[in-house]
Scaffold this active site. Sequence first.
Site, short mmCIF file in Angstrom:
data_model
loop_
_atom_site.label_atom_id
_atom_site.label_comp_id
_atom_site.label_asym_id
_atom_site.label_seq_id
_atom_site.Cartn_x
_atom_site.Cartn_y
_atom_site.Cartn_z
N SER A 1 0.82 -1.21 0.00
CA SER A 1 0.00 0.00 0.00
C SER A 1 0.85 1.26 0.00
O SER A 1 0.31 2.35 -0.19
CB SER A 1 -0.84 0.04 1.27
OG SER A 1 -1.68 -1.06 1.35
N HIS B 1 -1.20 -2.55 -7.19
CA HIS B 1 -1.87 -2.25 -5.92
C HIS B 1 -3.39 -2.33 -6.08
O HIS B 1 -4.01 -1.46 -6.68
CB HIS B 1 -1.43 -0.85 -5.44
CG HIS B 1 -2.07 -0.44 -4.16
ND1 HIS B 1 -2.50 0.84 -3.92
CD2 HIS B 1 -2.34 -1.14 -3.04
CE1 HIS B 1 -3.02 0.90 -2.70
NE2 HIS B 1 -2.94 -0.27 -2.15
N GLU C 1 -3.87 0.38 -8.87
CA GLU C 1 -2.78 1.33 -9.15
C GLU C 1 -1.59 0.56 -9.69
O GLU C 1 -1.22 -0.47 -9.13
CB GLU C 1 -2.35 2.05 -7.87
CG GLU C 1 -3.18 3.27 -7.53
CD GLU C 1 -2.69 3.95 -6.26
OE1 GLU C 1 -2.29 5.11 -6.34
OE2 GLU C 1 -2.70 3.32 -5.20
N ASN D 1 -3.58 6.07 -1.33
CA ASN D 1 -3.32 6.12 0.11
C ASN D 1 -2.62 7.40 0.55
O ASN D 1 -2.70 7.78 1.72
CB ASN D 1 -2.53 4.89 0.55
CG ASN D 1 -3.43 3.67 0.55
OD1 ASN D 1 -4.63 3.76 0.83
ND2 ASN D 1 -2.87 2.51 0.20
#
Length: 293
Positions: free
Chosen positions: A121, A142, A154, A192
Amino acid sequence: MTFEIKKIGIIGAGQMGNGIAHVCAAADYEVVLSDVSEDRVRSGLATITGNMARMVARGKLSDEARKTALDRIKPSVGLARLADCDLVIESAVEKEDIKRKILVDLCAVLGPRAMIATNTSSISITRLAAVTDRPERFMGIHFMNPVPLMELVELVRGIATGEETFEASKAFVRRLGKTYSVAEDFPAFIVNRILLPMINEAVYTLYEGVGTVEAIDNAMRLGANHPMGPLQLADFIGLDTCLSIMQVLHDGLADSKYRPCPLLVKYVEAGWLGRKTQRGFYDYRGEKPVPTR
Ligand SMILES: NC(=O)c1ccc[n+]([C@@H]2O[C@H](COP(=O)([O-])OP(=O)(O)OC[C@H]3O[C@@H](n4cnc5c(N)ncnc54)[C@H](O)[C@@H]3O)[C@@H](O)[C@H]2O)c1
């Protein structure tokens, strides 16, 4: 010509790993799902079985497709059964030392042409790639939680990631029926980098007594039109994962605005990690979630 992926290994059968195995099997890939113990692998497979059964009940998957997909997932304790995979996706806990060790051990058994991806992450793709014997065949892929439902993936290249690896990763995401956003390799990438400081701020809001758990979650659901409150979302992600991401942001960008909230640290120290341990900002052990503060 892009590199052809037929068999995919997944390391870590937790909430993300089992979701990745689910979508890969549903997209006709052969899958090996690996974890540190038989119990963990069994629990990951049980989650996939339950999730697929729910999809059948809702008419989103045929029973035949469910059976075929489940048959494609082979369990593995440790890394040995991953040797002939074309792509291995590391999705173990968000701890850099653990990921580094897994990657070193993986390179010792994995065929030289295989690609390696990490579902981290937040941790630097370039740094993780550097411990492998194939930084040009290493990617950040991701996924979002819950994997079978969330559309975005991602894609993050390390400094050495090659074009063939990048193209094969795009084709892989497309075959899963998902959409990618390309992020540069900076701490926590795009989603994130934006989401976790908001969650951390929600925990500060609770810590400073600005609002209760319910007041904060209702405020953001009904006042900002978020589908779920930030504390509920934190429980869903896993508070250990949230804390690790904040630590990566804090260390990597050296800015005090990313300081993890002491209350988040306290919940993690208590082992109250959210839904996966039945307790976090809410207690999930009863019929409906009850706020813990
Ligand atoms: N939770 C989320 O919302 C989310 C979203 C996107 C990405 N991620 C990332 O996905 C990864 C996994 O997160 P999760 O939420 O599935 O965590 P989780 O705690 O549900 O599962 C982690 C799994 O890794 C296994 N594991 C630990 N050490 C291992 C080792 N040495 N070898 C193999 N397996 C090992 C554990 O046994 C566990 O089953 C993390 O890097 C996390 O940052 C999480």
